[in-house]
Design a protein around this motif. Structure first.
Motif, PDB file in Angstrom:
ATOM      1  N   ASP A  36      21.691  16.168  56.693  1.00 12.43           N
ATOM      2  CA  ASP A  36      20.713  16.522  57.474  1.00 12.43           C
ATOM      3  C   ASP A  36      21.680  16.374  58.862  1.00 12.43           C
ATOM      4  O   ASP A  36      20.808  16.405  59.833  1.00 12.43           O
TER       5      ASP A  36
ATOM      6  N   ASP B 250      22.111  11.351  56.090  1.00 19.27           N
ATOM      7  CA  ASP B 250      21.327  11.557  54.958  1.00 19.27           C
ATOM      8  C   ASP B 250      21.242  12.885  54.194  1.00 19.27           C
ATOM      9  O   ASP B 250      21.702  13.765  54.707  1.00 19.27           O
TER      10      ASP B 250
ATOM     11  N   ALA C 136      21.791  18.358  47.266  1.00 21.01           N
ATOM     12  CA  ALA C 136      21.167  17.969  48.219  1.00 21.01           C
ATOM     13  C   ALA C 136      22.053  18.428  49.472  1.00 21.01           C
ATOM     14  O   ALA C 136      23.191  18.601  49.014  1.00 21.01           O
TER      15      ALA C 136
ATOM     16  N   CYS D 171      11.525  19.894  48.911  1.00 21.28           N
ATOM     17  CA  CYS D 171      10.552  19.008  47.971  1.00 21.28           C
ATOM     18  C   CYS D 171      10.051  19.999  46.803  1.00 21.28           C
ATOM     19  O   CYS D 171       9.806  19.484  45.706  1.00 21.28           O
TER      20      CYS D 171
ATOM     21  N   GLU E  24      10.750  10.089  48.552  1.00 19.48           N
ATOM     22  CA  GLU E  24       9.811  10.350  49.419  1.00 19.48           C
ATOM     23  C   GLU E  24       9.976   9.367  50.737  1.00 19.48           C
ATOM     24  O   GLU E  24       9.835   8.293  50.569  1.00 19.48           O
TER      25      GLU E  24
ATOM     26  N   ILE F 233      12.306   6.775  57.568  1.00 21.77           N
ATOM     27  CA  ILE F 233      13.662   7.314  57.648  1.00 21.77           C
ATOM     28  C   ILE F 233      14.501   6.593  58.605  1.00 21.77           C
ATOM     29  O   ILE F 233      15.583   6.813  58.603  1.00 21.77           O
TER      30      ILE F 233
ATOM     31  N   LEU G 280       9.460  14.043  53.752  1.00 18.99           N
ATOM     32  CA  LEU G 280      10.731  14.547  53.290  1.00 18.99           C
ATOM     33  C   LEU G 280      11.200  14.165  51.907  1.00 18.99           C
ATOM     34  O   LEU G 280      10.944  12.974  51.407  1.00 18.99           O
ATOM     35  N   CYS G 281      11.967  14.713  51.246  1.00 20.41           N
ATOM     36  CA  CYS G 281      12.596  14.615  49.934  1.00 20.41           C
ATOM     37  C   CYS G 281      13.923  14.027  50.174  1.00 20.41           C
ATOM     38  O   CYS G 281      14.775  14.936  50.475  1.00 20.41           O
ATOM     39  N   MET G 282      14.515  12.771  50.032  1.00 18.23           N
ATOM     40  CA  MET G 282      15.679  12.459  50.089  1.00 18.23           C
ATOM     41  C   MET G 282      16.440  11.948  48.752  1.00 18.23           C
ATOM     42  O   MET G 282      15.874  11.376  48.093  1.00 18.23           O
TER      43      MET G 282
ATOM     44  N   MET H 242      19.332  15.627  52.049  1.00 22.48           N
ATOM     45  CA  MET H 242      17.831  16.218  51.474  1.00 22.48           C
ATOM     46  C   MET H 242      17.643  17.135  50.407  1.00 22.48           C
ATOM     47  O   MET H 242      18.756  17.846  50.696  1.00 22.48           O
TER      48      MET H 242
END
Length: 415
Positions: free
Chosen positions: A294, A298, A291, A303, A331, A33, A340-342, A300
């Motif tokens: 953050d 980004d 989503a 997950c 990921e 990230i 993290l899941c983005m 997120m």
């Protein structure tokens, strides 16, 4: 009749030989990230609304790029380059770069004095990136792609690479495969010369990207034709709307029943890792897939909720191309090492949709410069039905014709 069959067999062998395969490699690691801000800066410099033809904009996504081998000079000097359909110049680092230039020092460099086929050009070369200028000069030499030797190819030798943009890249340089119109200094791109010099039969290339491949099995780029074993069903072609990038018009983009855009401009770009969205609808897209920001640019998702997110449908040329959440959620590794899941959707800082590797990895993509069109079909790896064994000219002449002619010859002899 036997002579005719043999003649067609010879044609088949010639056609199959004309399809050049370049194996692709990709880093076998999770995106970090901490590199995303660099990615965004490079993407925005590439597709800036202040685009000027004389300024080059290239792309490098550090943790999910597809690249392959070329050689330059005599004797050959080896390089790994990113094959980028979003730019039009070839450049590699030069041996004369500064000792303090980490990006240059940590990669293979071109030594003009070691090549007997080197020709001086003398023209300076510069590329504007989000973090500074990549500077160097133009030269001329033989460039070899998997056995195809391009004579007198003009390319750039970089003597200064900006910031940290290329420090961690797995490849040495970039080989642009878009139209000459956006080439810096109007340099003729290598793909143009492949065709002009008779090294390929048709001005067509295609990308098959493996999304779950290893670092040594990232997929394949074919030059001079397509490989129909890499896709399922029929190809959907759309005309190139503006010859510069590989730009075309999408009918619409639909998320969870919501029509996000109509008659939207899209670009197929192998040099972009994710999916870039027009700035005006960026937040709408993130909201539509659920989503959350953050606070650092980004978006997120939890997950554990990935499998519950909506399908995103790209309607192109009358065909629906779907991306599931498993495909548009990626990921990433946080600074503290956690996963993290983005959202793979990012702000393009322009009014274009940039369909990068997240999309091209799911859909085999054909770039037909002869007919100025782009084609898409479901990549064979993403279907349980497997790929067809026919479809491209190489397979039609290499498989069907010899069989048909052979049986016809037997029929004549029998009657």
């Amino acid at each position: 009749m036997l002579k005719l069959a043999l003649a067609f067999l010879c044609l088949a062998l010639v056609a199959d030989a004309a399809l050049i395969r370049v194996p692709l490699t990709k880093p076998n690691k999770r995106r970090s990230i901490k590199n995303l801000s660099t990615q965004r800066a490079v993407l925005r410099s590439k597709y800036s609304t202040n685009f000027v033809v004389s300024s080059e904009q290239l792309n490098n996504f550090l943790d999910d790029s597809y690249y392959g081998p070329i050689t330059i000079g005599t004797p050959p000097q080896n390089f790994q380059v990113l094959f980028d359909t979003g730019s039009s110049n070839l450049w590699v680092p030069g041996a004369s770069c500064a000792p303090t230039d980490s990006a240059c020092q940590d990669h293979n460099t071109y030594n003009a004095s070691a090549s007997s086929t080197y020709q001086a050009n003398g023209e300076r070369f510069a590329i504007q990136y989000g973090s500074g200028n990549l500077a160097g000069y133009l030269v001329e030499d033989i460039v070899n792609l998997n056995g195809l030797a391009i004579e007198a190819q003009v390319f750039a030798v970089a003597t200064s690479e900006p910031g940290n943009t290329f420090v961690n890249s797995e490849f040495d340089g970039i080989l642009g495969m878009a139209y000459q119109k956006i080439a810096v200094d109007n340099v003729v791109p290598p793909f143009y010369n492949l065709y002009k010099q008779g090294l390929i039969e048709t001005p067509v290339f295609a990308f098959y990207l493996t999304r779950n491949g290893s670092s040594t099995q990232g997929g394949e780029m074919t030059l001079g034709g397509i490989d129909s074993s890499h896709y399922v069903g029929e190809l959907t072609y759309v005309p190139v709307s503006i010859e510069g990038y590989w730009q075309f018009t999408m009918d619409s983009v639909i998320i969870n029943g919501l029509n996000i855009c109509v008659e939207c401009a899209g670009i197929a770009d192998t040099g972009t890792s994710l999916l870039a969205v027009p700035t005006s609808i960026y937040e709408s897209v993130q909201n539509a897939i659920g989503a959350q920001s953050d606070g650092e640019g980004d978006y997120m998702v939890d997950c554990s909720l990935t499998n519950t997110l909506p399908i995103v449908t790209f309607n192109i040329g009358g065909t629906a191309f779907n991306l599931s959440s498993a495909e548009y959620i990626v990921e990433v590794e946080a600074n503290n090492g956690s996963v993290l899941c983005m959202s793979a959707f990012e702000d393009a800082d322009t009014n274009l949709w940039i369909l990068g590797d997240v999309f091209i990895g799911q859909y085999y993509t054909v770039f037909d410069m002869g007919q100025n069109r782009v084609g898409f079909a479901l990549a064979a790896q993403n279907s349980t039905t497997g790929g067809s064994s026919i479809g491209s000219s190489s397979y039609i002449f290499g498989i069907i014709v010899p069989i048909v002619v052979g049986f016809y010859g037997l029929w004549l002899n029998k009657n």
